[in-house]
Enzyme design. Structure first.
Site, PDB file in Angstrom:
ATOM      1  N   TYR A   1       0.846  -1.191   0.000  1.00  0.00           N
ATOM      2  CA  TYR A   1       0.000   0.000   0.000  1.00  0.00           C
ATOM      3  C   TYR A   1       0.885   1.246   0.000  1.00  0.00           C
ATOM      4  O   TYR A   1       1.791   1.368   0.819  1.00  0.00           O
ATOM      5  CB  TYR A   1      -0.903  -0.011   1.234  1.00  0.00           C
ATOM      6  CG  TYR A   1      -1.812   1.180   1.320  1.00  0.00           C
ATOM      7  CD1 TYR A   1      -2.989   1.228   0.573  1.00  0.00           C
ATOM      8  CD2 TYR A   1      -1.518   2.257   2.131  1.00  0.00           C
ATOM      9  CE1 TYR A   1      -3.831   2.323   0.642  1.00  0.00           C
ATOM     10  CE2 TYR A   1      -2.349   3.359   2.207  1.00  0.00           C
ATOM     11  CZ  TYR A   1      -3.500   3.377   1.459  1.00  0.00           C
ATOM     12  OH  TYR A   1      -4.331   4.475   1.528  1.00  0.00           O
TER      13      TYR A   1
ATOM     14  N   TYR B   1      -5.390   5.256  -7.454  1.00  0.00           N
ATOM     15  CA  TYR B   1      -5.609   5.080  -6.017  1.00  0.00           C
ATOM     16  C   TYR B   1      -6.941   4.389  -5.793  1.00  0.00           C
ATOM     17  O   TYR B   1      -8.001   4.951  -6.083  1.00  0.00           O
ATOM     18  CB  TYR B   1      -5.601   6.430  -5.286  1.00  0.00           C
ATOM     19  CG  TYR B   1      -5.762   6.231  -3.804  1.00  0.00           C
ATOM     20  CD1 TYR B   1      -4.685   5.821  -3.025  1.00  0.00           C
ATOM     21  CD2 TYR B   1      -6.995   6.390  -3.176  1.00  0.00           C
ATOM     22  CE1 TYR B   1      -4.823   5.584  -1.670  1.00  0.00           C
ATOM     23  CE2 TYR B   1      -7.138   6.156  -1.819  1.00  0.00           C
ATOM     24  CZ  TYR B   1      -6.047   5.758  -1.078  1.00  0.00           C
ATOM     25  OH  TYR B   1      -6.187   5.510   0.270  1.00  0.00           O
TER      26      TYR B   1
END
Lengths: 406, 149
Positions: free
Chosen positions: A314, A364
């Protein structure tokens, strides 16, 4: 133990982009339909759902059930804490199918920052604005003082101007540099190398928003500083899009397709002052993902660090994959900043990282696109395929992680 | 326009003390542990009897960021400003902003001390500024040009 009890059998995504014409609801429907089609299951048969992630996901299970004509869900849940839930959603889905609570679970994340408010702006969200995805306040900016409610400790952070994820993560990166004795130049080169490497991956990924925009280390350096020590390209993209995947039992997975991606392990972690997006009033800021949690993840998977062929970390900021190399035990503490420049994380490196371009350069999606990329890598269908990838780790800098295998 | 803390029964004593120019942290009346931000019970002995303890206002910069791009209209005219986590001499850390220091002169480990500024009617916030005396002592203890005090 969930090792090889459940598998991901379908993945789906929309286009990623700025200001897509579709609402988050429409995007969610498209991604879920694509994931079910990829799995070869009738969407009407979906009987479990995991919403990713409270409080950010605005599209409800009810909207999907109604919008897709799903007969009934016998189990549904949501995972907390934004991107730090990327392993948790796999854990919840795998646990549900293993326990027989549902047989076909869809995990989804749909995001319309163009309509719902940008994560990089604090004044469209939270106090004085809408909800987390709540858009700009109606009637323009409010008059008078903004009173920050005592919620998630925001009242102790916002009045001082600590309001956005990028500012918070800048505090992490500065702490790392200070503890390990990096000069500003050392940190710039390390973070810039990660950003440039991920951009190169994105240049090879036709789905990436940055597919046609190359970036050199000089380009990276030339970008404006947002919140020192982070520059523009240390921060993730802001965009619209949706991802979904389908989890079922291992037995059913083998009947559906020849290449299911098995869940070897998944774990969550929370402990005092390691709360996601907290104000970090105690403990060591560098240990947001505790070593014991990483050891648990590997022990439950029955694999070692050397078995991992590809990692999707991430990356709301470039600092996160840097530190994740250490916190998951691939590189000793305090060494990743040299490792990323000497060994690198690109094609042919010991551990390719964020092979889709990540949140910095693909899009994203709160970690969900990293899960989808891991599945493609293990199927052998990724745009930037790691040869013979068999085991993948998908992990957040705090909160949760999963290990997947073919 | 200012961004001000909402107050609850739990948090109001911290902000009321700040308005009076005092920095306080919550303290257990039974085991005397202290922490920040406030909690409903003592996390160590689980006693419900909690009070507030004045702290020295001395601390060190644990980490910081220089915000150059405002993400909220309320801070559009404030950039660049320095957000910091400050570790109090008594242990707990808090989020604050640093005053009286050039952004490129902030360092992790720098000694700082609390100062209070009114930001709205009846609201003062605890900020921190460099503590020159302790900085000199720190340089001395590290073998610098100044003798340790």
């Amino acid at each position: 133990m969930i090792r090889r009890a459940a598998a991901i059998v379908g993945i789906g995504q929309t286009a990623y982009g700025k200001a897509l014409p579709s609402s988050a609801w429409e995007l969610a429907l498209e991604a879920v339909l694509a994931a079910c089609a990829d799995a070869g299951v009738d969407v009407a048969e979906v009987d479990g759902m995991c919403r990713f992630t409270a409080p950010f996901e605005t599209v409800t299970e009810a909207q999907l059930v109604r919008g897709l004509g799903i007969r009934e869900l016998s189990w549904f849940t949501q995972a907390a804490h934004g991107g730090e839930a990327l392993g948790a959603v796999v854990l919840h889905a795998a646990a549900a199918v293993s326990a027989g609570l549902a047989s076909t679970v869809v995990v989804y994340r749909a995001l319309s920052q163009s309509r719902g408010g940008r994560f990089g702006r604090a004044d469209g969200r939270g106090p004085g604005g809408g909800g987390p995805d709540g858009g700009q306040p109606e009637g323009g900016q409010p008059e008078g003082d903004i009173v920050v409610p005592e919620q998630d400790n925001l009242s102790f952070a916002w009045p001082f101007g600590l309001m956005s994820p990028g500012q918070l993560f800048a505090l992490w990166a500065r702490r790392y540099a200070a503890v390990h004795g990096l000069s500003d130049e050392d940190l710039t080169v390390a973070l810039g190398t990660i950003a440039v490497t991920q951009r190169r991956y994105a240049n090879g990924n036709p789905d990436a928003m940055m597919r046609s925009r190359t970036m050199s280390l000089d380009d990276y350096r030339a970008a404006r500083v947002i919140s020192e020590p982070l520059r523009l390209f240390d921060l993730c993209l802001e965009n619209d899009g949706a991802c979904a995947f389908v989890v079922t039992t291992a037995d059913r997975a083998r009947a559906l397709r020849p290449d299911p991606v098995y869940v070897l392990s998944a774990t969550q972690t929370i402990s005092p002052y390691r709360e996601p997006m907290g104000i970090y009033a105690g403990g060591e800021l560098l240990e947001l993902f505790p070593p014991a949690a990483a050891d648990r993840l590997f022990a439950q998977a029955g694999v070692g660090r050397a078995d991992i062929d590809v990692a999707e970390f991430y990356d709301a900021t470039s600092y996160m994959p840097l530190r994740s190399l250490e916190s998951y035990g691939f590189v000793p503490d305090g060494r990743a900043w040299r490792y990323v420049t000497e060994q690198g994380t690109g094609p042919g490196s010991p551990l390719p990282v964020n092979t889709h371009g990540g949140h910095l350069s693909e899009a994203y999606l709160h970690g969900m696109n990293g899960i989808l990329e891991a599945v493609r890598q293990l199927r052998g269908t990724a745009a930037n395929q790691v040869p013979d990838a068999e085991v993948a780790l998908v992990g957040a800098p705090a909160g949760s992680a999963t290990i997947l295998a073919r | 326009m200012a961004v001000v803390p909402g107050m609850s029964e739990l948090t109001a004593p911290f902000w009321e003390a700040a308005r009076a120019g005092r920095l306080v942290v919550q303290e257990c009346q039974s085991c005397r542990q202290s922490w920040h931000p406030p909690l409903p019970r003592c996390p160590h002995c689980h006693a419900a009897g909690l009070g507030w303890r004045p702290v020295s206002g001395e601390g060190t910069v644990y980490t910081y960021t220089v915000v150059r791009h405002p993400t909220h209209h309320a801070f559009a005219d404030e950039v660049p400003y320095v957000v910091a986590l400050v570790a109090l001499a008594e242990g707990p850390r808090l989020v604050t902003a640093l005053l009286g220091v050039a952004p490129d002169e902030v360092r992790v480990g720098q000694p700082v001390r609390a100062v209070f500024r009114d930001v709205a009617a009846g609201v003062a916030l605890p900020y921190f500024e460099p503590d020159a005396g302790r900085a000199a002592a720190q340089r001395g203890s590290l073998g610098g040009l100044w003798p340790a005090r």
